[in-house]
Enzyme design. Structure first.
Site, PDB file in Angstrom:
ATOM      1  N   LEU A  49       5.742  29.077 -28.960  1.00  0.00           N
ATOM      2  CA  LEU A  49       4.382  28.623 -29.640  1.00  0.00           C
ATOM      3  C   LEU A  49       4.444  27.227 -30.162  1.00  0.00           C
ATOM      4  O   LEU A  49       5.457  26.836 -30.898  1.00  0.00           O
ATOM      5  CB  LEU A  49       3.772  29.715 -31.015  1.00  0.00           C
ATOM      6  CG  LEU A  49       2.913  29.289 -31.488  1.00  0.00           C
ATOM      7  CD1 LEU A  49       1.659  29.782 -30.776  1.00  0.00           C
ATOM      8  CD2 LEU A  49       2.796  29.874 -32.960  1.00  0.00           C
ATOM      9  N   HIS A  50       3.502  26.437 -29.923  1.00  0.00           N
ATOM     10  CA  HIS A  50       3.380  25.003 -30.398  1.00  0.00           C
ATOM     11  C   HIS A  50       2.073  24.593 -30.530  1.00  0.00           C
ATOM     12  O   HIS A  50       1.118  25.089 -29.974  1.00  0.00           O
ATOM     13  CB  HIS A  50       4.192  24.066 -29.466  1.00  0.00           C
ATOM     14  CG  HIS A  50       3.695  24.119 -28.148  1.00  0.00           C
ATOM     15  ND1 HIS A  50       4.005  25.056 -27.285  1.00  0.00           N
ATOM     16  CD2 HIS A  50       2.877  23.134 -27.282  1.00  0.00           C
ATOM     17  CE1 HIS A  50       3.408  24.860 -25.952  1.00  0.00           C
ATOM     18  NE2 HIS A  50       2.678  23.723 -26.153  1.00  0.00           N
ATOM     19  N   LEU A  51       1.603  23.850 -31.611  1.00  0.00           N
ATOM     20  CA  LEU A  51       0.419  23.220 -32.060  1.00  0.00           C
ATOM     21  C   LEU A  51       0.345  21.747 -31.558  1.00  0.00           C
ATOM     22  O   LEU A  51       1.310  21.017 -31.772  1.00  0.00           O
ATOM     23  CB  LEU A  51       0.094  23.396 -33.493  1.00  0.00           C
ATOM     24  CG  LEU A  51      -1.059  22.858 -34.136  1.00  0.00           C
ATOM     25  CD1 LEU A  51      -2.259  23.760 -33.613  1.00  0.00           C
ATOM     26  CD2 LEU A  51      -1.237  22.641 -35.640  1.00  0.00           C
TER      27      LEU A  51
END
Length: 193
Positions: A144-146
C-alpha cells in the site's frame, strides 16, 4: 499511528535521477525491497538508499517516485513492522475496524508532506500547481502506498494519456477523503473500492 513529522522537518524537494534508485528483483515488489533496504540501513546515512528517501517517521517512509509523473511526485509507504497498514497490498485489503484510525493518521501525514512540498519548490514553475494525494484503484506496485503528486503532470516519464488519467480520473485515483468515507460506511469484515 501518530502524525510524527512537521513541515519544519521536511527537506526541500529535490528529485534524484533514476540511476540512483536501487535495482530490484521485480517491478511489482520494488517498493517493498526499497523499504527493507532503508530499514536495514537507516542509521547508515551514507548508504545509497538515503538518496531516494525524502523523509521518514517511525511508522512511514516517504520516497521519491522513480518514474515521477509530475515535477513533484512522492510515495508515502507505511512501514511493514511499525504500522498495521504496512502489511496491506492495496486499499482493497483494508479492514475498517482495524485500519480506519491508522488510515486517518497516515492521510494526515500525507497531507502535511504535500503542504510542505508545495512550499519547498526548487523550480518556481511547479509552485503554482496544487498537490494531489491518492491511491491507484488498481496499483501496479505493492505494498500500500499513497501518491503525493503535483498536478502539473510535467515529466519525461509520461508516455501516454493513461499515465495522466491514472491521477486525474476519480475511478482510477482514489482520494484519501473518498477512501475514508468509503471505509467508514463499509462492513467491518472487509471492503472493495
Amino acid at each position: 499511528e501518530n502524525n510524527e513529522t512537521t513541515a519544519a522537518s521536511v527537506p526541500a524537494y529535490k528529485h534524484p535521477p533514476q540511476d540512483v534508485f536501487p535495482a530490484s528483483a521485480s517491478f511489482r515488489t520494488a517498493l517493498s525491497e526499497l523499504i527493507s533496504s532503508f530499514e536495514n540501513n537507516e542509521t547508515k546515512k551514507s548508504h545509497p538508499v538515503h538518496r531516494v528517501v525524502y523523509c521518514s517517521t517511525p511508522s512511514s517512509v516517504c520516497i521519491y517516485d522513480k518514474y515521477h509523473k509530475a515535477r513533484k511526485h512522492l510515495l508515502l509507504i507505511p512501514r511493514p513492522d511499525k504500522s498495521p497498514l504496512g502489511k496491506l497490498s492495496s486499499i482493497n485489503d483494508i479492514i475498517p475496524s482495524i485500519h480506519l484510525q491508522h488510515l486517518r493518521s497516515f492521510h494526515a501525514l500525507g497531507r502535511e508532506i504535500a503542504s510542505a512540498v508545495s512550499g519547498s519548490c526548487t523550480d518556481d514553475k511547479s509552485g503554482k500547481y496544487p498537490m494531489l494525494c491518492g491511491y491507484h484503484a488498481v496499483p501496479s506496485l505493492t505494498p500500500l502506498h499513497l501518491h503525493i503528486i503535483s498536478s502539473d503532470f510535467h515529466s519525461d516519464c509520461i508516455k501516454n494519456k493513461k499515465h495522466i488519467n491514472s491521477f486525474t480520473d476519480a475511478s482510477f485515483f482514489i482520494s484519501p477523503d473518498f477512501l475514508e468515507r468509503h471505509v467508514e460506511s463499509a462492513p467491518s469484515a472487509g471492503m472493495r473500492v
